[in-house]
Design an enzyme around this catalytic site. Structure first.
Site, mmCIF file in Angstrom:
data_model
loop_
_atom_site.group_PDB
_atom_site.id
_atom_site.type_symbol
_atom_site.label_atom_id
_atom_site.label_comp_id
_atom_site.label_asym_id
_atom_site.label_seq_id
_atom_site.Cartn_x
_atom_site.Cartn_y
_atom_site.Cartn_z
ATOM 1 N N GLY A 1 0.643 -1.332 0.042
ATOM 2 C CA GLY A 1 0.001 -0.119 0.039
ATOM 3 C C GLY A 1 0.870 1.253 0.069
ATOM 4 O O GLY A 1 0.294 2.272 -0.447
ATOM 5 N N ALA B 1 15.572 -7.429 9.897
ATOM 6 C CA ALA B 1 15.311 -7.576 8.409
ATOM 7 C C ALA B 1 15.955 -8.767 7.623
ATOM 8 O O ALA B 1 15.202 -9.402 6.874
ATOM 9 C CB ALA B 1 15.817 -6.324 7.693
ATOM 10 N N HIS C 1 46.860 -8.865 6.688
ATOM 11 C CA HIS C 1 47.401 -8.027 7.602
ATOM 12 C C HIS C 1 47.793 -6.757 6.849
ATOM 13 O O HIS C 1 48.251 -6.777 5.836
ATOM 14 C CB HIS C 1 48.730 -8.617 8.346
ATOM 15 C CG HIS C 1 49.319 -7.543 9.287
ATOM 16 N ND1 HIS C 1 49.086 -7.139 10.413
ATOM 17 C CD2 HIS C 1 50.460 -6.712 8.839
ATOM 18 C CE1 HIS C 1 49.701 -6.212 10.712
ATOM 19 N NE2 HIS C 1 50.771 -5.837 9.908
#
Length: 462
Positions: A34, A317, A441
């Site tokens: 909607g 989510a 690294h």
């Protein structure tokens, strides 16, 4: 009347992902939404816009506090609030239009309007009724407020109003020390507001590891956030230009008041299923209004499934997305699966906070024999170079088998770092497996390896 294999109600992360997966699996699919745009709360008034403001204000913090240390001299930037809001809107638009493109690409029909289920196998949108062999309810959640607190989205705001304030407040009170309250509180604190967080419990971020809670609160306090813990809010009175909050301290029942230009009510969310007609259909709900489902996201009515915030579990989510994909697989006759033991959670403050699996408190309660591997970002070269050495990585492993049971990170990029532990846990890896894996690294991720080494003979750089 159109006929579909699947109609998904709701186009948030759970709904749109379910719709796309259904379409990928060859099912004729439609999605009811909607709003004017797809993406639900998350993309429109939640995760995405809040991350835009968090990012913008973090850059401001860096410019004000760290640029000069790196030899970047000049006047500190001033805040153009309307421009920051425009940036946030652009971010939202880019994401919501992206979902629209994915719907077209996957030939999913967007049924514009609010949906209801008049009968099993039927979905009504406006005056039209569509037929579907299967229906997925993915209607998400809405803001849960407190009794005696009325949200007007101007002076007394929910997370939605907090994203679009007309101006930056001088004083802000945040009710609730959960993820939303602390993220939005830190946004406005960085923008110069005096922020006070009022929390009912005696700790912030209630479900987090205890050690992380204490460190996190200390860091936020250092950044300028004030905390009133163990306080029950009695009411909020909105006046012409400010609001007054009344609260009682639980330790001595004393009553106090505080005022602010804006009060953010961040006391959690509740499932949103209004107007669907579920109860009339005989779809069972829990006492708290969640849709009841079995282990395969099926409701008590044949052909109707439910996922995401509308059902029980963490209101995240990515949990909704996982369930959306799994429910689509089940409908297509495949084996949909969600591993609820490996769902990470993240707070996007600075530093970030993330966790997956069990906390120490949970392991103690369950009587599990465990060991702890911990490493401070103070021992990480990259973190020190980037003024991001606050925090640590904490790994929990089974004392006998060395299998990783959980991880808790507070520090730079914690939301990204947690995922190597998620993958390790998904494969049933031991702390030693992680410790024996070469890490580049200099990276923040070395701190995760060092925490894994700390579960064995000990870290190298500590």
């Amino acid at each position: 009347m159109a006929q579909y294999d699947v109609i998904v109600i709701g186009a948030g992360p759970g709904g749109y992902v379910a719709a796309i997966r259904c379409a990928q699996l060859g099912l004729k699919t439609a999605c009811v939404e909607g709003r004017e745009t797809l993406g639900g709360t998350c993309l429109n008034v939640g995760c995405i816009p809040s991350k835009a403001l968090l990012h913008a204000t973090h850059q401001l913090h860096e410019a004000e506090h760290n640029f000069a240390k790196m030899g970047l001299k000049g006047k500190s930037p001033s805040v153009d609030w309307p421009q920051m809001q425009a940036y946030k809107t652009d971010v939202i638009d880019g994401n919501t239009k992206g979902i629209e493109f994915l719907f077209k690409k996957n030939k999913i029909d967007w049924l514009k309007g609010w949906g209801s289920i008049p009968a099993a196998g039927k979905v009504k949108v406006g005056d039209e009724v569509h037929e579907a062999k299967n229906i997925i309810v993915a209607t998400g959640s809405e803001v849960a407020t407190l009794p005696g607190v009325e949200i007007d989205e101007e002076t007394v705001v929910s997370s939605t109003g907090a994203l679009s304030l007309k101006k930056i407040p001088k004083k802000m009170i945040v009710i609730g020390a959960g993820v939303i309250g602390l993220e939005m509180g830190s946004v406005y604190s960085r923008l110069g507001a005096e922020v006070t967080v009022i929390e009912y419990l005696d700790t912030i971020t209630p479900t987090m590891d205890g050690e992380v809670q204490k460190t996190f609160q200390r860091i936020l306090k250092k950044q300028g956030l004030n905390f009133v813990l163990g306080a029950a809010v009695q009411g909020v009175e909105a006046m012409k230009t400010k609001a007054k909050v009344t609260y009682k301290l639980k330790k001595d029942d004393s009553e106090h008041t505080a005022d602010a230009d804006v009060v953010l009510v961040a006391t959690g969310r509740k499932p949103y299923t209004d107007g669907l007609g579920l109860e009339a259909l005989g779809v069972e709900l829990t006492d708290r209004g969640f849709v009841k489902t079995d282990g395969h996201w099926k409701t008590s009515v044949d052909g109707i499934y439910a996922i995401g915030d509308a059902i029980e579990g963490p209101m995240l989510a990515h949990k909704a997305e996982d369930e959306g994909m799994a429910a689509a697989e089940v409908i297509a006759g495949k084996a949909g699966h969600v591993n609820y033991g490996v769902i990470p959670s993240v707070i996007y403050t600075s530093p970030e906070v993330s966790s997956v699996g069990k906390t120490e408190e949970e392991l103690k309660k369950e009587g599990v024999d465990y060991k702890v591997g911990k490493f401070s970002f103070m021992g990480n070269g990259r973190a020190k170079a980037n003024f991001a050495a606050d925090g640590f990585v904490k790994l929990l492993a089974d004392k006998k088998t060395d299998r990783i049971l959980g991880a808790h990170i507070i520090g730079p990029m914690a939301g990204d770092l947690i995922h190597e532990v998620c993958v390790a846990m998904e494969f049933g890896a031991s702390a030693e497996d992680l410790a024996l894996t070469c890490h580049a690294h200099p990276t923040y991720s070395e701190a995760v390896r060092e925490a894994a080494l700390a579960c064995g003979d000990g870290p190298i750089h500590s």
